[in-house]
Design a protein around this motif. Structure first.
Motif, PDB file in Angstrom:
ATOM      1  N   LYS A  92       1.221  12.890  -1.877  1.00  0.00           N
ATOM      2  CA  LYS A  92       1.614  13.692  -3.044  1.00  0.00           C
ATOM      3  C   LYS A  92       3.133  13.748  -3.230  1.00  0.00           C
ATOM      4  CE  LYS A  92      -2.732  14.676  -3.638  1.00  0.00           C
ATOM      5  NZ  LYS A  92      -3.522  14.009  -4.690  1.00  0.00           N
ATOM      6  N   GLY A  93       3.764  12.603  -3.085  1.00  0.00           N
ATOM      7  CA  GLY A  93       5.192  12.495  -3.342  1.00  0.00           C
ATOM      8  C   GLY A  93       6.086  12.826  -2.174  1.00  0.00           C
ATOM      9  N   ILE A  94       5.515  13.321  -1.085  1.00  0.00           N
ATOM     10  CA  ILE A  94       6.307  13.644   0.107  1.00  0.00           C
ATOM     11  C   ILE A  94       6.189  12.480   1.091  1.00  0.00           C
ATOM     12  CG2 ILE A  94       6.596  15.223   2.052  1.00  0.00           C
ATOM     13  CD1 ILE A  94       5.344  17.402   0.302  1.00  0.00           C
ATOM     14  N   PHE A  95       7.315  11.930   1.515  1.00  0.00           N
ATOM     15  CA  PHE A  95       7.278  10.783   2.423  1.00  0.00           C
ATOM     16  C   PHE A  95       7.128  11.262   3.866  1.00  0.00           C
ATOM     17  CE2 PHE A  95       8.718   7.101   4.770  1.00  0.00           C
ATOM     18  CZ  PHE A  95       8.209   6.051   4.025  1.00  0.00           C
ATOM     19  N   MET A 140       0.801  -1.222   0.000  1.00  0.00           N
ATOM     20  CA  MET A 140       0.000   0.000   0.000  1.00  0.00           C
ATOM     21  C   MET A 140       0.833   1.271   0.000  1.00  0.00           C
ATOM     22  SD  MET A 140      -3.156   0.679  -0.228  1.00  0.00           S
ATOM     23  CE  MET A 140      -4.011   2.245  -0.339  1.00  0.00           C
ATOM     24  N   LEU A 141       2.068   1.191   0.458  1.00  0.00           N
ATOM     25  CA  LEU A 141       2.894   2.388   0.622  1.00  0.00           C
ATOM     26  C   LEU A 141       3.073   3.198  -0.670  1.00  0.00           C
ATOM     27  CD1 LEU A 141       4.457   4.040   2.674  1.00  0.00           C
ATOM     28  CD2 LEU A 141       6.487   2.661   2.157  1.00  0.00           C
ATOM     29  N   ILE A 167       2.177   8.362  -3.511  1.00  0.00           N
ATOM     30  CA  ILE A 167       1.844   9.032  -4.776  1.00  0.00           C
ATOM     31  C   ILE A 167       0.521   9.789  -4.698  1.00  0.00           C
ATOM     32  CG2 ILE A 167       1.271   8.655  -7.208  1.00  0.00           C
ATOM     33  CD1 ILE A 167       3.191   6.232  -7.110  1.00  0.00           C
ATOM     34  N   ASN A 168      -0.498   9.166  -4.099  1.00  0.00           N
ATOM     35  CA  ASN A 168      -1.845   9.722  -4.178  1.00  0.00           C
ATOM     36  C   ASN A 168      -2.328  10.456  -2.927  1.00  0.00           C
ATOM     37  OD1 ASN A 168      -2.858   8.553  -6.878  1.00  0.00           O
ATOM     38  ND2 ASN A 168      -2.022   6.766  -5.843  1.00  0.00           N
ATOM     39  N   LYS A 190      -8.869   0.424  -2.948  1.00  0.00           N
ATOM     40  CA  LYS A 190      -8.197   1.686  -3.274  1.00  0.00           C
ATOM     41  C   LYS A 190      -7.465   1.612  -4.614  1.00  0.00           C
ATOM     42  CE  LYS A 190      -7.877   3.803   1.230  1.00  0.00           C
ATOM     43  NZ  LYS A 190      -7.052   4.620   2.140  1.00  0.00           N
ATOM     44  N   TYR A 191      -6.742   0.531  -4.834  1.00  0.00           N
ATOM     45  CA  TYR A 191      -6.075   0.392  -6.131  1.00  0.00           C
ATOM     46  C   TYR A 191      -7.115   0.246  -7.238  1.00  0.00           C
ATOM     47  CZ  TYR A 191      -1.165   0.057  -4.704  1.00  0.00           C
ATOM     48  OH  TYR A 191       0.113   0.338  -4.256  1.00  0.00           O
ATOM     49  N   GLY A 192      -8.183  -0.492  -6.939  1.00  0.00           N
ATOM     50  CA  GLY A 192      -9.243  -0.680  -7.927  1.00  0.00           C
ATOM     51  C   GLY A 192      -9.896   0.624  -8.325  1.00  0.00           C
ATOM     52  N   ASN A 193     -10.238   1.443  -7.345  1.00  0.00           N
ATOM     53  CA  ASN A 193     -10.867   2.731  -7.642  1.00  0.00           C
ATOM     54  C   ASN A 193      -9.933   3.663  -8.410  1.00  0.00           C
ATOM     55  OD1 ASN A 193     -13.285   2.065  -6.452  1.00  0.00           O
ATOM     56  ND2 ASN A 193     -12.825   3.036  -4.496  1.00  0.00           N
TER      57      ASN A 193
END
Length: 348
Positions: A105-108, A95-96, A101-102, A303-306
């Motif tokens: 927004k790219g910030i860890f 899931m990470l 990414i979503n 979540k990946y599906g949506n």
């Protein structure tokens, strides 16, 4: 575990799955009614798992803890670690990338990621923490606290048998405290639904339910009477469910369903009726065995599906997600969950 209770695990995991179908948008009145009045009440699934956890651990370990002053806590903790942590790490890693990414927004977010990875998120009453990465992992964080405290809870209940009654007296204090948090829904959920200390009541009630079971399990009950008792337990749970809208949300997180859940666990543990006989069918038992994997993977599938199935009608998604989650659960159970747990127990 008793087969009937193993099978019930899947049905309550399915209840949690239904509660996460909030993405479905439709004008169908009947479905929106189900979503808002039935599917939304996924709290009872989690409550069942917490009470069942206390029951099962007490069934397998309570006597060992009490009778053996040198009870091997290390071996116990390793077995519990092997049961939940490897699958948590697997789902965390899956899931990470999606979250980075979503969501971030790219910030860890190192603090959130670390809290989640080390199962500390349920102690922090902030939504960004306790519902981070794989959202449902908060319950594993809470469960890990139960595992840590189990030997102590058992000893305390044994040495101070009246403690169980004192615990019940704390309930009014919780009821009085609830309005002070109800204005902040996030804080309310973080304390009454997520926090492992508060949810320990569910777990301890599971231990107490097991103590009751040990006293009544040899009682002679014929199939007809047993079936009636099981039917009454189901009706009681449905009755509580029907009137749930009349109860404050904070109580529905746990307290409201304590009585029917304890009775469900106790009655179906006895396995004296027709319903429990049905639940002992090997196909249902297997679904119960893979239910932990199903519980841990289903939100990831959603979540990946949506994210990728943007043109697929929502109603189709329900079936697609359920089938994919079920297949992945079986694969994970057979080729990851079981072998990794076995390896850890043998290695350590």
């Amino acid at each position: 575990m008793l087969n009937s209770l193993t099978s019930l695990r899947f049905f309550f995991a399915f209840v949690v799955f239904l509660s996460h179908l909030t993405f479905v948008k439709t004008d169908l009145v009947w479905y929106n009614w189900l979503k808002n009045n039935v599917f939304f009440e996924g709290y009872l699934g989690v409550g069942f798992f917490f009470i069942l956890s206390g029951f099962v651990l007490a069934l397998n370990y309570e006597k060992k803890v009490i009778d053996n002053p040198n009870f091997d806590k290390k071996k116990f903790y390793i077995a519990r670690f092997a049961r939940i942590y490897p699958l948590h790490v697997l789902t965390f890693l899956i899931m990470l990338p999606f979250v980075v990414i979503n969501v971030w927004k790219g910030i860890f977010e190192w603090d959130i990621a670390a809290a989640n990875l080390f199962l500390l998120q349920s102690y922090i009453p902030i939504k960004d923490f306790y519902f981070s990465i794989n959202n449902v992992s908060w319950s594993i964080s809470t469960e890990a606290f139960f595992y840590t405290m189990f030997p102590f809870y058992v000893i305390w209940l044994y040495k101070f048998p009246k403690l169980k009654y004192i615990l019940l007296l704390i309930i009014p204090a919780i009821i009085v405290a609830e309005p002070y948090f109800s204005t902040n829904r996030s804080l309310e959920k973080g304390i009454f639904y997520i926090n492992p200390i508060v949810r320990s009541f569910d777990f301890i009630l599971g231990i107490i339910t097991c103590q009751i079971y040990q006293k009544v399990k040899t009682k002679e009950i014929n199939l007809t009477k047993g079936t009636m008792i099981e039917f009454a337990a189901i009706v009681l749970l449905i009755g509580f469910f029907i009137f749930h809208e009349d109860v404050a949300r904070a109580f529905r997180y746990g307290i409201y369903y304590w009585i029917p859940m304890m009775i469900i666990v106790l009655v179906f543990a006895l396995q004296k009726g027709y319903f429990s006989k049905l639940l002992q069918h090997k196909s249902l038992v297997y679904l119960g065995e893979i239910s932990f994997a199903f519980y841990m993977i289903h939100m990831i599938v959603i979540k990946y599906g949506n994210h990728f199935l943007t043109t697929t009608p929502d109603f189709y998604k329900i079936g697609i997600y359920f089938v994919i989650a079920l297949i992945l659960s079986a694969l994970i159970f057979e080729y990851f969950e079981k072998p990794v747990a076995k390896w850890i127990k043998q290695k350590f």
